[in-house]
Design a protein around this motif. Structure first.
Motif, PDB file in Angstrom:
ATOM      1  N   ARG A 124       0.833  -1.214   0.000  1.00 38.67           N
ATOM      2  CA  ARG A 124       0.000   0.000   0.000  1.00 38.67           C
ATOM      3  C   ARG A 124       0.865   1.260   0.000  1.00 38.67           C
ATOM      4  O   ARG A 124       0.489   2.297   0.562  1.00 38.67           O
ATOM      5  CB  ARG A 124      -0.971   0.033   1.199  1.00 38.67           C
ATOM      6  CG  ARG A 124      -1.657  -1.264   1.541  1.00 38.67           C
ATOM      7  CD  ARG A 124      -2.409  -1.834   0.376  1.00 38.67           C
ATOM      8  NE  ARG A 124      -3.693  -1.134   0.148  1.00 38.67           N
ATOM      9  CZ  ARG A 124      -4.541  -1.458  -0.836  1.00 38.67           C
ATOM     10  NH1 ARG A 124      -4.215  -2.435  -1.698  1.00 38.67           N
ATOM     11  NH2 ARG A 124      -5.665  -0.796  -0.974  1.00 38.67           N
ATOM     12  N   GLU A 150      -9.361   4.527  -1.299  1.00 44.24           N
ATOM     13  CA  GLU A 150      -8.486   3.359  -1.395  1.00 44.24           C
ATOM     14  C   GLU A 150      -8.891   2.489  -2.582  1.00 44.24           C
ATOM     15  O   GLU A 150      -8.033   1.959  -3.305  1.00 44.24           O
ATOM     16  CB  GLU A 150      -8.544   2.549  -0.094  1.00 44.24           C
ATOM     17  CG  GLU A 150      -7.923   3.223   1.113  1.00 44.24           C
ATOM     18  CD  GLU A 150      -6.410   3.105   1.099  1.00 44.24           C
ATOM     19  OE1 GLU A 150      -5.872   2.344   0.273  1.00 44.24           O
ATOM     20  OE2 GLU A 150      -5.758   3.793   1.906  1.00 44.24           O
ATOM     21  N   ASP A 174      -6.652   1.623  -5.861  1.00 45.30           N
ATOM     22  CA  ASP A 174      -6.458   0.243  -6.294  1.00 45.30           C
ATOM     23  C   ASP A 174      -6.883   0.084  -7.753  1.00 45.30           C
ATOM     24  O   ASP A 174      -6.232  -0.632  -8.530  1.00 45.30           O
ATOM     25  CB  ASP A 174      -7.260  -0.689  -5.384  1.00 45.30           C
ATOM     26  CG  ASP A 174      -6.856  -2.136  -5.564  1.00 45.30           C
ATOM     27  OD1 ASP A 174      -5.724  -2.487  -5.180  1.00 45.30           O
ATOM     28  OD2 ASP A 174      -7.686  -2.906  -6.090  1.00 45.30           O
TER      29      ASP A 174
END
Length: 704
Positions: free
Chosen positions: A271, A316, A320
């Motif tokens: 991440r 997030e 992604d």
């Protein structure tokens, strides 16, 4: 027999209903008092309870669809909607969901603040409660969620309701929405995690196939170089060397792209979005990374804000998605490089086939080329599976969605005062009736001829009259109160039977009429019975022997100047004549008490003149009725019982307590054990008196 008669009366239509109604009428004050006190206490507790607000969120579980990745075996087999929805409900109730809600809201949220209880109202002012440890605070928060959040499926639909209660309206809505958001986040994370696991498996297979392919191609390249050097034609060797150089360049470019893809995958797995943006040089990714850093800073300053956490989770997912798109582009470029490399190798193979190589060399070349093709096919299939998982993961949406978020309620859900009043009223009424039944059976009076617990037979049940005056009593024998008159006449008939009630036959019979306590109607019963005897042609004499509270003269409407007490004391020689009178309403002869006089009864009851009067009356009358004081108020009845042939104990129906009745019977039994005692229940309810005017039986405890 008394038991047979009582049983027949109890079997009459409507008897039980009339008894129940009579009990309610007699004990109405107790019932109303108990009900009012109960409702007051419940209402007090309800008002002392802090208000609670309730908010509801609706989640719709989407219809089941089979994953397009059936080729990879990643999707679960289809199942019925009922099982899926029940599974969603259980996952909502799981401790992990509660833990995520606690993490989102924070233990400092008012939702988890200690709740005020009724005990706090009695806590001394200024008393401090010890603070909980972090573990205790978290456990208290979990217990609070378990008690305040209710999750259920709405019938046979695909809707799931999350109902949350809190002391504040906004907190209730916040809690319900937080539960729904936490569930959706967990479900999406679980599905994405499963797809990531499948993708990693295909990536490992692709890496293994690529490694094997690299080894085979390296062997093939070494074989080709060796074979090229053995060619006798310099021009052919130069052509083959140029082709091998192009293949080396293409392989180097492919290897570089592969290293970039591996590095980006590692950064995405950790991440590390900033490093990823720098590695692939994406402006869009860099913009999203900056927005993410800003959200993290705002979230650290405002801990427990659900909206910020939801926005961060959405960001997030966008990061992604951008990474997946960039990775897909890199893979496409890698495939392009691989295709170019394969085209160059195909040209090399064609040139080899046309060259002047020996058959053993050509055979070895084709074997190595076939091995490379097999490994290349395995790599392509593994790469296709990984790409399919990546596409599925990027397009993932939660299987559920919020269709109706919780709104801030406008009024508290509890305490619901109308419902509390209604339920407490019903419960209080039932409690009052139960108390009335207990009092009636254990402390209340006797209400019918089947007087259980009474050591004397009930000979008559007299209905209540319209009044207590002589005029009303006279009307009771022929007017609207004829039921009362009939009951008295049947009592008179029973007493005339003599032997049926245990009295001795022969001379005039003396009947003592008394009661357990005051205000039970003994004087009225004595007057009514005397008039019944007189009107039936019997020589009857009624003596007012209540020295403390003479009442006979008031009932017949006379006002004598002298009475029985004056005669017995010997203070007035003319009292023996002045005390005698005749009933204005019947031929009944009377011996009256002194109007307004209350004498010391002990000496008068033991006076020889009273014994002489009774003996004289036996000779002059068929029935001599002695109206005496109550048994529990004076000793007179106990002394007079020894002079009587029979005692009639008048008890007020439903009012004279059972202990008082038993005490009166015990006192009479000790004073005159040979004198029979019969019970008359007076002033019975109109319904009972109408159908139960008389009951004759035998004593259950001793022969009469």
């Amino acid at each position: 027999m008394r038991g047979t008669r009582a049983a027949s009366l109890a079997d009459e239509p409507g008897a039980e209903l009339r008894r129940a109604i009579g009990l309610l009428r007699r004990q109405r004050r107790l019932i109303l008092g108990v009900a009012a006190a109960t409702v007051f206490l419940v209402l007090l507790l309800a008002l002392a309870h802090p208000p609670r607000y309730e908010a509801r969120t609706l989640i719709l579980v989407e219809a089941a669809e089979r994953s397009p990745l059936a080729m990879a075996g990643a999707a679960d087999p289809p199942q019925d909607d009922g099982g899926r929805i029940d599974g969603e409900v259980e996952m909502l109730r799981a401790p992990a969901t509660a833990g995520l809600v606690i993490a989102d809201l924070g233990l400092a949220d008012p939702v988890f603040a200690p709740r005020r209880t009724v005990v706090d109202l009695f806590r001394p002012f200024g008393t401090r409660v010890a603070a909980d440890s972090p573990e205790q605070a978290e456990q208290r928060a979990r217990d609070r969620l378990e008690a305040d959040v209710f999750i259920l499926r709405k019938g046979a639909t695909r809707l799931i309701e999350i109902s949350a209660r809190a002391d504040e309206a906004a907190a209730a809505a916040r809690l319900a929405n937080a539960f729904a958001a936490a569930h959706l986040e967990m479900r999406l994370a679980a599905r994405v995690g499963a797809l990531e696991a499948g993708q990693r498996a295909f990536d490992r297979a692709a890496e293994a196939a690529a490694s094997a392919l690299s080894r085979v191609e390296a062997g093939l390249d070494a074989f080709v170089e060796k074979a090229v050097r053995s060619l006798p034609d310099p021009a052919a060797r130069s052509r083959f060397e140029m082709m091998l150089a192009e293949i080396d360049d293409a392989e180097a470019a492919r290897t570089g792209l592969g290293a970039t893809i591996a590095a980006t995958a590692d950064l995405a797995g950790r991440r590390d979005w900033s490093g990823l943006a720098a590695r692939i040089s994406s402006a869009r990714l860099s913009s999203l990374v900056a927005e993410r850093i800003d959200l993290l800073n705002r979230l650290s300053a405002a801990r427990g804000t659900v909206d910020l956490r939801l926005r961060l989770a959405a960001l997030e997912r966008q990061l992604d998605t951008e990474y997946r798109a960039a990775a897909a582009d890199l893979r496409l470029r890698l495939e392009t490089r691989r295709s170019e490399e394969e085209a160059l190798r195909a040209r090399l193979a064609e040139a080899f086939e046309a060259s002047a190589l020996t058959p053993p060399l050509l055979q070895r070349f084709f074997e190595l080329r076939q091995a490379a093709a097999s490994n290349r096919d395995l790599y392509a299939r593994a790469l296709a599976g990984s790409t399919a998982f990546a596409v599925e993961r990027a397009a993932q949406l939660p299987e559920s969605r919020i269709v109706s978020p919780a709104l801030v309620p406008g009024r508290p859900a509890s305490p619901d005062l109308p419902l509390v009043l209604a339920l407490s009223g019903l419960g209080a009424l039932a409690l009052g009736i139960g108390a009335a039944v207990l009092r009636e059976r254990h402390a209340g009076g006797f209400v019918d001829a089947d007087a259980e617990g009474l050591d004397a037979p009930v000979i008559a049940l007299l209905p209540e009259t319209a009044g207590f005056t002589g005029e009303a009593l006279g009307a009771a024998f022929g007017g609207p109160e004829m039921v009362f008159g009939e009951a008295v006449r049947r009592l008179r008939a029973a007493l005339e039977g003599g032997r049926r009630v245990g009295m001795r036959s022969g001379r005039g019979r003396v009947v003592l009429v008394t009661s357990a306590e005051h205000e039970e109607g003994k004087s009225l019963v004595a007057l009514a019975l005397g008039r019944a005897f007189a009107r039936a042609g019997r020589a009857a004499l009624l003596v007012d022997g209540d020295f403390r509270r003479p009442a006979l003269h008031r009932l017949v409407g006379l006002a004598p100047r002298r009475g029985l007490a004056d005669h017995l004391s010997g203070a007035d020689p003319e009292a023996s004549t002045a005390m005698r009178a005749t009933d204005p309403a019947s031929p009944l002869r009377l011996v009256l008490g002194s109007a307004g006089r209350r004498a010391a009864s002990e000496a008068l009851a033991e006076s020889p003149r009273l014994a002489g009067l009774i003996e004289e009356s036996r000779s002059a009358a068929d029935f001599v009725l002695l109206d005496s004081s109550p048994v529990l108020a004076a000793v007179d009845p106990c002394r007079l019982a020894a002079e009587a042939d029979l005692v009639l104990l008048v008890l007020r129906c439903g009012r004279t307590s059972r202990p008082s009745a038993r005490a009166a019977l015990a006192a009479l039994g000790r004073s005159a054990p040979e004198t029979p005692v019969l019970v008359v229940l007076n002033r019975a309810e109109r319904g009972l008196g109408r159908f139960l005017p008389l009951c004759i039986g035998e004593s259950r405890k001793r022969a009469i």
